[in-house]
Scaffold this motif. Structure first.
Motif, PDB file in Angstrom:
ATOM      1  N   ASP A 141       6.360   8.768  -1.166  1.00 28.74           N
ATOM      2  CA  ASP A 141       5.577   7.705  -1.798  1.00 28.74           C
ATOM      3  C   ASP A 141       6.472   6.739  -2.567  1.00 28.74           C
ATOM      4  O   ASP A 141       6.240   5.523  -2.562  1.00 28.74           O
ATOM      5  N   ALA A 142       7.496   7.282  -3.232  1.00 21.15           N
ATOM      6  CA  ALA A 142       8.411   6.421  -3.987  1.00 21.15           C
ATOM      7  C   ALA A 142       9.161   5.468  -3.062  1.00 21.15           C
ATOM      8  O   ALA A 142       9.325   4.283  -3.370  1.00 21.15           O
ATOM      9  N   LEU A 143       9.617   5.977  -1.924  1.00 19.97           N
ATOM     10  CA  LEU A 143      10.327   5.112  -0.978  1.00 19.97           C
ATOM     11  C   LEU A 143       9.403   4.035  -0.409  1.00 19.97           C
ATOM     12  O   LEU A 143       9.841   2.902  -0.174  1.00 19.97           O
ATOM     13  N   TYR A 144       8.156   4.375  -0.176  1.00 15.68           N
ATOM     14  CA  TYR A 144       7.202   3.385   0.329  1.00 15.68           C
ATOM     15  C   TYR A 144       7.126   2.186  -0.617  1.00 15.68           C
ATOM     16  O   TYR A 144       7.028   1.032  -0.176  1.00 15.68           O
ATOM     17  N   GLN A 149      11.279  -3.522  -2.228  1.00 15.10           N
ATOM     18  CA  GLN A 149      11.837  -4.164  -3.413  1.00 15.10           C
ATOM     19  C   GLN A 149      13.365  -4.191  -3.383  1.00 15.10           C
ATOM     20  O   GLN A 149      13.989  -5.214  -3.653  1.00 15.10           O
ATOM     21  N   VAL A 150      13.965  -3.073  -3.041  1.00 18.06           N
ATOM     22  CA  VAL A 150      15.418  -2.922  -3.131  1.00 18.06           C
ATOM     23  C   VAL A 150      16.129  -3.466  -1.894  1.00 18.06           C
ATOM     24  O   VAL A 150      17.221  -4.016  -1.975  1.00 18.06           O
ATOM     25  N   ARG A 151      15.541  -3.297  -0.718  1.00 13.68           N
ATOM     26  CA  ARG A 151      16.152  -3.719   0.552  1.00 13.68           C
ATOM     27  C   ARG A 151      17.571  -3.168   0.690  1.00 13.68           C
ATOM     28  O   ARG A 151      18.542  -3.914   0.847  1.00 13.68           O
ATOM     29  N   PRO A 152      17.742  -1.853   0.657  1.00 17.38           N
ATOM     30  CA  PRO A 152      19.083  -1.263   0.666  1.00 17.38           C
ATOM     31  C   PRO A 152      19.691  -1.249   2.060  1.00 17.38           C
ATOM     32  O   PRO A 152      18.989  -1.290   3.074  1.00 17.38           O
ATOM     33  N   ALA A 186      10.194  11.909   3.498  1.00 18.15           N
ATOM     34  CA  ALA A 186      10.862  10.739   2.924  1.00 18.15           C
ATOM     35  C   ALA A 186      11.665   9.994   3.984  1.00 18.15           C
ATOM     36  O   ALA A 186      11.659   8.754   4.041  1.00 18.15           O
ATOM     37  N   VAL A 187      12.368  10.729   4.840  1.00 16.12           N
ATOM     38  CA  VAL A 187      13.136  10.096   5.911  1.00 16.12           C
ATOM     39  C   VAL A 187      12.209   9.359   6.868  1.00 16.12           C
ATOM     40  O   VAL A 187      12.493   8.230   7.304  1.00 16.12           O
ATOM     41  N   ARG A 188      11.083   9.954   7.194  1.00 14.26           N
ATOM     42  CA  ARG A 188      10.119   9.290   8.081  1.00 14.26           C
ATOM     43  C   ARG A 188       9.610   7.993   7.464  1.00 14.26           C
ATOM     44  O   ARG A 188       9.436   6.984   8.159  1.00 14.26           O
ATOM     45  N   THR A 189       9.357   8.004   6.159  1.00 15.61           N
ATOM     46  CA  THR A 189       8.931   6.782   5.477  1.00 15.61           C
ATOM     47  C   THR A 189      10.017   5.712   5.572  1.00 15.61           C
ATOM     48  O   THR A 189       9.718   4.533   5.819  1.00 15.61           O
ATOM     49  N   ALA A 190      11.276   6.122   5.382  1.00 20.69           N
ATOM     50  CA  ALA A 190      12.380   5.170   5.500  1.00 20.69           C
ATOM     51  C   ALA A 190      12.456   4.588   6.906  1.00 20.69           C
ATOM     52  O   ALA A 190      12.674   3.380   7.092  1.00 20.69           O
ATOM     53  N   ARG A 191      12.246   5.416   7.921  1.00 21.50           N
ATOM     54  CA  ARG A 191      12.331   4.940   9.302  1.00 21.50           C
ATOM     55  C   ARG A 191      11.110   4.109   9.704  1.00 21.50           C
ATOM     56  O   ARG A 191      11.211   3.254  10.570  1.00 21.50           O
ATOM     57  N   ASP A 192       9.980   4.319   9.056  1.00 25.47           N
ATOM     58  CA  ASP A 192       8.847   3.427   9.274  1.00 25.47           C
ATOM     59  C   ASP A 192       9.172   2.021   8.759  1.00 25.47           C
ATOM     60  O   ASP A 192       8.703   1.023   9.318  1.00 25.47           O
TER      61      ASP A 192
END
Length: 288
Positions: A141-144, A149-152, A186-192
């Motif tokens: 949820d935090a990564l979502y 915002q951060v665009r890392p 969390a990784v899945r959220t990042a890849r979405d």
């Protein structure tokens, strides 16, 4: 013994120093001090330990920490003075006029003490970073919220993990791990958010994490192939290296392993392009 005390386990020969996270009259929940490990133990198995020369002791740094820092600093300098810019700089008097854009890191950590130490070292290595303490169940949820915002360029998702004692016979199942499911989510959220492994690099996992599941979810680098303990700074080591590796260069795990304390038993991954860029001409700042 009470919450916050430093202890070791007699049954394991005192090999790892822990901090007591919670305790009742019978047992204690433990978090590794130098290793990203969760554990529990009966109070009768615990012995008081000194925090000296651990990551939790801000008065001193262990030899491992100093050596890691030196290796990372050397790696950063080598990336800046690579062959491409050496050709532009044939004499010391004619230094190339350029500016650097190292990859930006978003570091999500399930341990506030490790996050503080990591942020200090990122600063010493001049790696641009935003860091957040997030308990493992809340990381997806935090990564979502944070990724837009951060665009890392690089995302580190780490904290604590462990194989459940009663599930060691089924290490292929995510339910056999304390936090691997949360890291995978969390990784899945990042890849979405970004599907390309080169456009956004993901480093994920902690001690004994389900390495294969993390890679399948989309991580570039993950722990732990041999289900061993990983040092608290190993995820940072990988992120810092990639931040200062040229986008022209593909990095394999074999290129990074010497920067880690744990080695290939603790960390693995796939070939990935770096995120370091150079721009020309050099930027003249207003105060110069």
């Amino acid at each position: 013994m009470r919450q916050g005390d430093f202890v070791t386990r007699k049954s394991y020969g005192g090999d790892v120093i822990f901090r007591i996270e919670r305790a009742d009259s019978q047992k204690a929940e433990l978090r590794g001090v130098d290793y990203r490990l969760l554990a529990d133990a009966p109070l009768s198995d615990l012995t008081t330990a000194s925090p000296a020369s651990t990551l939790e002791d801000t008065r001193s740094e262990s030899p491992e920490l100093r050596q890691t820092l030196q290796r990372l600093l050397h790696a950063r300098r080598q990336e800046q003075v690579n062959q491409e810019y050496a050709m532009m700089n044939k004499t010391k008097a004619s230094a190339p006029n350029y500016f650097e854009v190292p990859g930006k890191v978003l570091h999500i950590d399930g341990d506030p003490a490790y996050l503080r130490k990591s942020m200090q070292l990122y600063g010493q290595l001049r790696v641009p970073v935003e860091g957040y303490y997030v308990p493992e169940p809340q990381m997806a949820d935090a990564l979502y919220r944070l990724l837009p915002q951060v665009r890392p360029d690089i995302v580190v998702v780490t904290g604590h993990d462990a194989i459940l004692k009663h599930r060691r016979s089924d290490m292929n199942s995510l339910s056999s791990y304390k936090n691997s499911t949360h890291f995978v989510n969390a990784v899945r959220t990042a890849r979405d958010f970004e599907r390309s492994r080169d456009a956004m690099i993901v480093v994920a996992g902690a001690c004994q994490s389900h390495f294969e599941a993390l890679l399948r979810a989309g991580a570039n680098y993950a722990s732990s192939p041999a289900r061993v303990l990983i040092h608290a700074l190993d995820p940072l080591c990988i992120a810092a290296k990639l931040s200062y590796t040229s986008i022209r260069k593909t990095v394999s795990m074999l290129d990074i392993v010497d920067l880690t304390i744990t080695g290939l038993e603790g960390l693995g991954g796939v070939d990935t392009k770096g995120s370091y860029r150079v721009g020309v001409p050099g930027i003249v700042h207003a105060d110069q």
